[in-house]
Write a protein that holds these residues in place. Structure first.
Motif, PDB file in Angstrom:
ATOM      1  N   LEU A  15     -46.471 -23.023  55.595  1.00 39.34           N
ATOM      2  CA  LEU A  15     -45.372 -23.979  55.601  1.00 39.34           C
ATOM      3  C   LEU A  15     -44.349 -23.450  54.609  1.00 39.34           C
ATOM      4  O   LEU A  15     -44.688 -23.142  53.465  1.00 39.34           O
ATOM      5  CB  LEU A  15     -45.849 -25.366  55.167  1.00 39.34           C
ATOM      6  CG  LEU A  15     -44.767 -26.432  55.069  1.00 39.34           C
ATOM      7  CD1 LEU A  15     -44.209 -26.768  56.453  1.00 39.34           C
ATOM      8  CD2 LEU A  15     -45.311 -27.688  54.395  1.00 39.34           C
ATOM      9  N   ARG A  16     -43.110 -23.295  55.047  1.00 37.29           N
ATOM     10  CA  ARG A  16     -42.066 -22.771  54.170  1.00 37.29           C
ATOM     11  C   ARG A  16     -41.405 -23.919  53.410  1.00 37.29           C
ATOM     12  O   ARG A  16     -41.351 -25.050  53.888  1.00 37.29           O
ATOM     13  CB  ARG A  16     -41.012 -22.029  54.997  1.00 37.29           C
ATOM     14  CG  ARG A  16     -41.589 -20.863  55.779  1.00 37.29           C
ATOM     15  CD  ARG A  16     -40.620 -20.309  56.764  1.00 37.29           C
ATOM     16  NE  ARG A  16     -40.148 -21.396  57.626  1.00 37.29           N
ATOM     17  CZ  ARG A  16     -39.185 -21.278  58.534  1.00 37.29           C
ATOM     18  NH1 ARG A  16     -38.572 -20.138  58.699  1.00 37.29           N
ATOM     19  NH2 ARG A  16     -38.823 -22.302  59.267  1.00 37.29           N
ATOM     20  N   ASP A  19     -38.940 -25.925  55.260  1.00 39.20           N
ATOM     21  CA  ASP A  19     -39.430 -26.803  56.329  1.00 39.20           C
ATOM     22  C   ASP A  19     -39.512 -28.262  55.875  1.00 39.20           C
ATOM     23  O   ASP A  19     -39.743 -29.151  56.693  1.00 39.20           O
ATOM     24  CB  ASP A  19     -40.821 -26.366  56.798  1.00 39.20           C
ATOM     25  CG  ASP A  19     -40.812 -25.014  57.497  1.00 39.20           C
ATOM     26  OD1 ASP A  19     -39.768 -24.657  58.080  1.00 39.20           O
ATOM     27  OD2 ASP A  19     -41.850 -24.328  57.459  1.00 39.20           O
ATOM     28  N   ASP A  21     -38.239 -31.913  54.356  1.00 39.10           N
ATOM     29  CA  ASP A  21     -37.051 -32.736  54.538  1.00 39.10           C
ATOM     30  C   ASP A  21     -36.759 -33.527  53.266  1.00 39.10           C
ATOM     31  O   ASP A  21     -37.428 -33.365  52.237  1.00 39.10           O
ATOM     32  CB  ASP A  21     -37.174 -33.633  55.766  1.00 39.10           C
ATOM     33  CG  ASP A  21     -38.294 -34.657  55.670  1.00 39.10           C
ATOM     34  OD1 ASP A  21     -38.802 -34.936  54.561  1.00 39.10           O
ATOM     35  OD2 ASP A  21     -38.665 -35.216  56.715  1.00 39.10           O
ATOM     36  N   ALA A  26     -42.982 -32.145  55.500  1.00 41.26           N
ATOM     37  CA  ALA A  26     -42.496 -31.332  56.613  1.00 41.26           C
ATOM     38  C   ALA A  26     -41.788 -32.211  57.625  1.00 41.26           C
ATOM     39  O   ALA A  26     -42.296 -33.260  58.026  1.00 41.26           O
ATOM     40  CB  ALA A  26     -43.656 -30.602  57.266  1.00 41.26           C
ATOM     41  N   ASN A  27     -40.603 -31.774  58.029  1.00 40.70           N
ATOM     42  CA  ASN A  27     -39.846 -32.489  59.052  1.00 40.70           C
ATOM     43  C   ASN A  27     -40.639 -32.467  60.353  1.00 40.70           C
ATOM     44  O   ASN A  27     -41.326 -31.488  60.655  1.00 40.70           O
ATOM     45  CB  ASN A  27     -38.486 -31.793  59.221  1.00 40.70           C
ATOM     46  CG  ASN A  27     -37.593 -32.537  60.159  1.00 40.70           C
ATOM     47  OD1 ASN A  27     -37.757 -32.448  61.373  1.00 40.70           O
ATOM     48  ND2 ASN A  27     -36.634 -33.255  59.606  1.00 40.70           N
ATOM     49  N   THR A  29     -39.829 -31.885  63.313  1.00 41.56           N
ATOM     50  CA  THR A  29     -39.529 -30.769  64.205  1.00 41.56           C
ATOM     51  C   THR A  29     -40.340 -29.524  63.862  1.00 41.56           C
ATOM     52  O   THR A  29     -40.577 -28.682  64.729  1.00 41.56           O
ATOM     53  CB  THR A  29     -38.026 -30.417  64.178  1.00 41.56           C
ATOM     54  OG1 THR A  29     -37.661 -30.029  62.853  1.00 41.56           O
ATOM     55  CG2 THR A  29     -37.175 -31.584  64.631  1.00 41.56           C
ATOM     56  N   VAL A  30     -40.778 -29.424  62.617  1.00 39.19           N
ATOM     57  CA  VAL A  30     -41.570 -28.269  62.189  1.00 39.19           C
ATOM     58  C   VAL A  30     -42.899 -28.210  62.934  1.00 39.19           C
ATOM     59  O   VAL A  30     -43.365 -27.130  63.300  1.00 39.19           O
ATOM     60  CB  VAL A  30     -41.788 -28.299  60.656  1.00 39.19           C
ATOM     61  CG1 VAL A  30     -42.772 -27.233  60.206  1.00 39.19           C
ATOM     62  CG2 VAL A  30     -40.451 -28.145  59.947  1.00 39.19           C
ATOM     63  N   TYR A  31     -43.488 -29.345  63.197  1.00 32.14           N
ATOM     64  CA  TYR A  31     -44.750 -29.381  63.943  1.00 32.14           C
ATOM     65  C   TYR A  31     -44.558 -28.745  65.319  1.00 32.14           C
ATOM     66  O   TYR A  31     -45.393 -27.963  65.785  1.00 32.14           O
ATOM     67  CB  TYR A  31     -45.238 -30.818  64.096  1.00 32.14           C
ATOM     68  CG  TYR A  31     -45.636 -31.494  62.809  1.00 32.14           C
ATOM     69  CD1 TYR A  31     -46.972 -31.669  62.485  1.00 32.14           C
ATOM     70  CD2 TYR A  31     -44.683 -31.977  61.921  1.00 32.14           C
ATOM     71  CE1 TYR A  31     -47.358 -32.309  61.312  1.00 32.14           C
ATOM     72  CE2 TYR A  31     -45.050 -32.616  60.741  1.00 32.14           C
ATOM     73  CZ  TYR A  31     -46.386 -32.778  60.443  1.00 32.14           C
ATOM     74  OH  TYR A  31     -46.754 -33.400  59.282  1.00 32.14           O
ATOM     75  N   ARG A  33     -42.333 -26.551  66.112  1.00 36.01           N
ATOM     76  CA  ARG A  33     -42.150 -25.107  65.927  1.00 36.01           C
ATOM     77  C   ARG A  33     -43.495 -24.402  65.754  1.00 36.01           C
ATOM     78  O   ARG A  33     -43.692 -23.293  66.263  1.00 36.01           O
ATOM     79  CB  ARG A  33     -41.254 -24.824  64.725  1.00 36.01           C
ATOM     80  CG  ARG A  33     -39.815 -25.158  64.987  1.00 36.01           C
ATOM     81  CD  ARG A  33     -38.933 -24.704  63.836  1.00 36.01           C
ATOM     82  NE  ARG A  33     -37.674 -25.408  63.881  1.00 36.01           N
ATOM     83  CZ  ARG A  33     -37.113 -26.032  62.853  1.00 36.01           C
ATOM     84  NH1 ARG A  33     -37.697 -26.021  61.672  1.00 36.01           N
ATOM     85  NH2 ARG A  33     -35.965 -26.654  62.985  1.00 36.01           N
ATOM     86  N   HIS A  72     -45.538 -28.987  51.162  1.00 33.47           N
ATOM     87  CA  HIS A  72     -45.545 -27.637  50.608  1.00 33.47           C
ATOM     88  C   HIS A  72     -46.241 -27.658  49.259  1.00 33.47           C
ATOM     89  O   HIS A  72     -46.058 -28.616  48.508  1.00 33.47           O
ATOM     90  CB  HIS A  72     -44.092 -27.152  50.433  1.00 33.47           C
ATOM     91  CG  HIS A  72     -43.989 -25.720  50.074  1.00 33.47           C
ATOM     92  ND1 HIS A  72     -44.045 -25.284  48.776  1.00 33.47           N
ATOM     93  CD2 HIS A  72     -43.856 -24.617  50.831  1.00 33.47           C
ATOM     94  CE1 HIS A  72     -43.934 -23.984  48.755  1.00 33.47           C
ATOM     95  NE2 HIS A  72     -43.813 -23.551  49.999  1.00 33.47           N
TER      96      HIS A  72
END
Length: 135
Positions: A15-16, A19, A21, A26-27, A29-31, A33, A72
């Motif tokens: 996880l960057r 990524d 929010d 994690a947002n 939309t990351v899931y 991706r 993160h």
């Protein structure tokens, strides 16, 4: 937790920081991706659907069930499962977990339709994918 189908691929990804929010996780939309990357890596490993090939996958339906907050730093594992195959489609599922703790962050779904890039219409699902699907 479990998802239906036959396990066909497993990948890990970090996880960057970017990524995350404004709420500190994690947002959503990351899931998607993560699921997308898992599908692309899997299909590439089968040498199917590359950008220079006449046919390839398109996603016509996707969903996710978010089960746990993802923060993160983390390294996730995405398992991909092939479920039911139709004439031109394949149901796939994903399980997103934490590599270190095994915590389940999300379950995902994507219906893949095999697509003829020249005629812009569906094409027969490759036998390679059909063989991986559940009976």
């Amino acid at each position: 937790m479990s998802v239906p189908g036959n396990l066909v691929n497993t990948i890990t990804m970090p996880l960057r920081w970017g990524d995350m929010d404004a709420y500190g996780h994690a947002n959503n939309t990351v899931y998607f991706r993560f699921f997308e990357e898992a599908r692309i890596v899997w299909l590439a490993s089968l040498e199917l659907g590359g950008p220079d090939e006449p046919t390839g996958p398109v996603i016509i339906k996707t969903s996710a069930t978010f089960l746990k907050e993802l923060n993160h730093p983390a390294t996730v594992e995405v398992k991909t499962y092939a479920d039911k195959a139709g004439n031109t489609s394949l149901d796939t599922y994903h399980l997103l977990t934490d590599v270190d703790t095994g915590a389940v962050y999300a379950e995902g779904y994507a219906k893949i339709v095999w697509f003829d890039r020249k005629t812009r219409s569906s094409a027969p699902l490759p036998d390679t994918l059909r063989a991986l699907a559940t009976s």
